[in-house]
Design a protein around this motif. Structure first.
Motif, PDB file in Angstrom:
ATOM      1  N   SER A  44       0.825  -1.214   0.000  1.00 43.47           N
ATOM      2  CA  SER A  44       0.000   0.000   0.000  1.00 43.47           C
ATOM      3  C   SER A  44       0.856   1.259   0.000  1.00 43.47           C
ATOM      4  CB  SER A  44      -0.895   0.022   1.249  1.00 43.47           C
ATOM      5  OG  SER A  44      -1.846  -1.001   1.185  1.00 43.47           O
ATOM      6  N   GLY A  45       0.258   2.337  -0.485  1.00 41.33           N
ATOM      7  CA  GLY A  45       0.939   3.620  -0.547  1.00 41.33           C
ATOM      8  C   GLY A  45       1.394   4.091   0.825  1.00 41.33           C
ATOM      9  N   GLN A  46       2.629   4.601   0.884  1.00 39.45           N
ATOM     10  CA  GLN A  46       3.234   5.040   2.142  1.00 39.45           C
ATOM     11  C   GLN A  46       3.619   6.518   2.056  1.00 39.45           C
ATOM     12  OE1 GLN A  46       3.448   2.879   4.856  1.00 39.45           O
ATOM     13  NE2 GLN A  46       2.204   1.644   3.457  1.00 39.45           N
ATOM     14  N   LEU A  47       3.382   7.192   3.162  1.00 42.17           N
ATOM     15  CA  LEU A  47       3.772   8.596   3.325  1.00 42.17           C
ATOM     16  C   LEU A  47       4.872   8.663   4.377  1.00 42.17           C
ATOM     17  CD1 LEU A  47       0.177  10.070   3.775  1.00 42.17           C
ATOM     18  CD2 LEU A  47       1.508  10.032   1.656  1.00 42.17           C
ATOM     19  N   ALA A  48       5.361   9.857   4.633  1.00 39.51           N
ATOM     20  CA  ALA A  48       6.359  10.073   5.685  1.00 39.51           C
ATOM     21  C   ALA A  48       5.646  10.120   7.031  1.00 39.51           C
ATOM     22  CB  ALA A  48       7.126  11.362   5.431  1.00 39.51           C
ATOM     23  N   VAL A  49       5.197   8.944   7.493  1.00 38.29           N
ATOM     24  CA  VAL A  49       4.491   8.880   8.765  1.00 38.29           C
ATOM     25  C   VAL A  49       5.359   8.204   9.823  1.00 38.29           C
ATOM     26  CG1 VAL A  49       2.163   8.975   7.808  1.00 38.29           C
ATOM     27  CG2 VAL A  49       3.273   6.764   8.112  1.00 38.29           C
ATOM     28  N   TYR A  50       5.125   8.620  11.029  1.00 42.51           N
ATOM     29  CA  TYR A  50       5.821   8.104  12.207  1.00 42.51           C
ATOM     30  C   TYR A  50       4.753   7.755  13.231  1.00 42.51           C
ATOM     31  CZ  TYR A  50       9.840  10.125   9.872  1.00 42.51           C
ATOM     32  OH  TYR A  50      10.811  10.424   8.942  1.00 42.51           O
ATOM     33  N   ASP A  51       5.158   7.238  14.377  1.00 41.88           N
ATOM     34  CA  ASP A  51       4.181   6.858  15.398  1.00 41.88           C
ATOM     35  C   ASP A  51       3.262   8.011  15.791  1.00 41.88           C
ATOM     36  OD1 ASP A  51       4.958   4.197  15.499  1.00 41.88           O
ATOM     37  OD2 ASP A  51       6.415   4.558  17.089  1.00 41.88           O
ATOM     38  N   ASP A  52       3.782   9.228  15.745  1.00 43.23           N
ATOM     39  CA  ASP A  52       2.959  10.377  16.122  1.00 43.23           C
ATOM     40  C   ASP A  52       2.350  11.085  14.915  1.00 43.23           C
ATOM     41  OD1 ASP A  52       5.438  11.245  15.284  1.00 43.23           O
ATOM     42  OD2 ASP A  52       5.683  12.734  16.858  1.00 43.23           O
ATOM     43  N   GLY A  53       2.366  10.435  13.745  1.00 39.89           N
ATOM     44  CA  GLY A  53       1.684  10.976  12.567  1.00 39.89           C
ATOM     45  C   GLY A  53       2.626  11.399  11.453  1.00 39.89           C
ATOM     46  N   TYR A  54       2.056  12.099  10.490  1.00 41.51           N
ATOM     47  CA  TYR A  54       2.802  12.590   9.328  1.00 41.51           C
ATOM     48  C   TYR A  54       3.770  13.678   9.760  1.00 41.51           C
ATOM     49  CZ  TYR A  54       3.703  15.512   5.251  1.00 41.51           C
ATOM     50  OH  TYR A  54       4.311  16.276   4.283  1.00 41.51           O
ATOM     51  N   LEU A  55       4.977  13.652   9.195  1.00 41.45           N
ATOM     52  CA  LEU A  55       5.969  14.678   9.478  1.00 41.45           C
ATOM     53  C   LEU A  55       6.431  15.274   8.159  1.00 41.45           C
ATOM     54  CD1 LEU A  55       7.736  16.200  11.500  1.00 41.45           C
ATOM     55  CD2 LEU A  55       9.396  14.341  11.300  1.00 41.45           C
ATOM     56  N   SER A  56       6.110  16.529   7.954  1.00 35.28           N
ATOM     57  CA  SER A  56       6.498  17.228   6.733  1.00 35.28           C
ATOM     58  C   SER A  56       8.008  17.420   6.677  1.00 35.28           C
ATOM     59  CB  SER A  56       5.812  18.602   6.678  1.00 35.28           C
ATOM     60  OG  SER A  56       6.173  19.283   5.497  1.00 35.28           O
ATOM     61  N   GLY A  57       8.552  17.258   5.489  1.00 38.25           N
ATOM     62  CA  GLY A  57       9.971  17.485   5.266  1.00 38.25           C
ATOM     63  C   GLY A  57      10.182  17.804   3.802  1.00 38.25           C
ATOM     64  N   SER A  58      11.417  17.811   3.371  1.00 39.56           N
ATOM     65  CA  SER A  58      11.685  17.997   1.952  1.00 39.56           C
ATOM     66  C   SER A  58      11.160  16.760   1.209  1.00 39.56           C
ATOM     67  CB  SER A  58      13.189  18.147   1.705  1.00 39.56           C
ATOM     68  OG  SER A  58      13.842  16.908   1.942  1.00 39.56           O
ATOM     69  N   ALA A  59      11.012  16.867  -0.076  1.00 40.05           N
ATOM     70  CA  ALA A  59      10.544  15.713  -0.862  1.00 40.05           C
ATOM     71  C   ALA A  59      11.502  14.538  -0.711  1.00 40.05           C
ATOM     72  CB  ALA A  59      10.388  16.101  -2.323  1.00 40.05           C
ATOM     73  N   GLY A  60      12.799  14.807  -0.673  1.00 42.11           N
ATOM     74  CA  GLY A  60      13.784  13.746  -0.489  1.00 42.11           C
ATOM     75  C   GLY A  60      13.642  13.070   0.866  1.00 42.11           C
ATOM     76  N   GLU A  61      13.426  13.862   1.911  1.00 32.86           N
ATOM     77  CA  GLU A  61      13.239  13.303   3.254  1.00 32.86           C
ATOM     78  C   GLU A  61      11.960  12.465   3.325  1.00 32.86           C
ATOM     79  OE1 GLU A  61      15.410  16.867   5.807  1.00 32.86           O
ATOM     80  OE2 GLU A  61      13.272  17.020   5.339  1.00 32.86           O
ATOM     81  N   GLU A  62      10.893  12.998   2.753  1.00 35.92           N
ATOM     82  CA  GLU A  62       9.634  12.266   2.773  1.00 35.92           C
ATOM     83  C   GLU A  62       9.742  10.972   1.965  1.00 35.92           C
ATOM     84  OE1 GLU A  62       5.980  14.358   2.093  1.00 35.92           O
ATOM     85  OE2 GLU A  62       6.615  16.084   3.280  1.00 35.92           O
ATOM     86  N   ALA A  63      10.388  11.026   0.816  1.00 37.68           N
ATOM     87  CA  ALA A  63      10.565   9.820   0.000  1.00 37.68           C
ATOM     88  C   ALA A  63      11.422   8.801   0.738  1.00 37.68           C
ATOM     89  CB  ALA A  63      11.181  10.166  -1.346  1.00 37.68           C
ATOM     90  N   GLY A  64      12.464   9.265   1.422  1.00 35.67           N
ATOM     91  CA  GLY A  64      13.311   8.354   2.182  1.00 35.67           C
ATOM     92  C   GLY A  64      12.522   7.616   3.248  1.00 35.67           C
TER      93      GLY A  64
END
Length: 140
Positions: A44-64
């Motif tokens: 399934s599609g994945q976002l830059a999420v952590y235990d406490d939710g989505y964390l905005s970052g640069s596109a490279g950070e989010e993709a990582g």
């Protein structure tokens, strides 16, 4: 399938629904992290999420972070990153972020999977990138 998959997923006929993957936050949506059918794992599609939710970052950070989650889910299902044959990447702004995400892909894969990239009207939580994948093994 690995023992971990069996303990974190439910089997339904020839399909295994992978849920509750260690290190992958639970989704608020009614989805499985992946479904394994035969020798193929649909992640399934994945976002830059952590235990406490989505964390905005640069596109490279989010993709990582999204790739970290994709790889953890693949592993829980008994697949490795080298088994990923297809990647689908949705962008909030493809013109701005494609080059940065391409760099992440170059760093993460020794053999590049097939892929589709496109710009979505809006991604959940205002994310910059969403990544989903398909992994496949021979001889399963």
């Amino acid at each position: 399938m690995s023992e971990q998959t069996q303990s974190t997923g439910r089997s339904h006929g020839s399909r295994i629904f992978v849920t509750d993957v260690p290190g992958v936050p639970l989704s608020p949506s009614p989805i499985s992290n992946a479904v394994v059918v035969g020798n193929t794992c649909h992640i399934s599609g994945q976002l830059a999420v952590y235990d406490d939710g989505y964390l905005s970052g640069s596109a490279g950070e989010e993709a990582g972070r999204a790739f970290d989650l994709v790889f953890k889910i693949a592993e829980a299902a008994g697949f490795g990153s080298e088994d990923i044959v297809y990647v689908d990447i949705a962008f909030a702004d493809i013109q701005r972020d494609l080059a940065a995400v391409n760099e992440v892909c170059r760093a993460r894969f020794s053999q590049f999977p097939a892929r589709t990239v496109y710009e979505a009207a809006k991604l959940p939580y205002g994310a910059k990138v969403k990544i989903q994948a398909i992994a496949m093994k021979e001889g399963i």
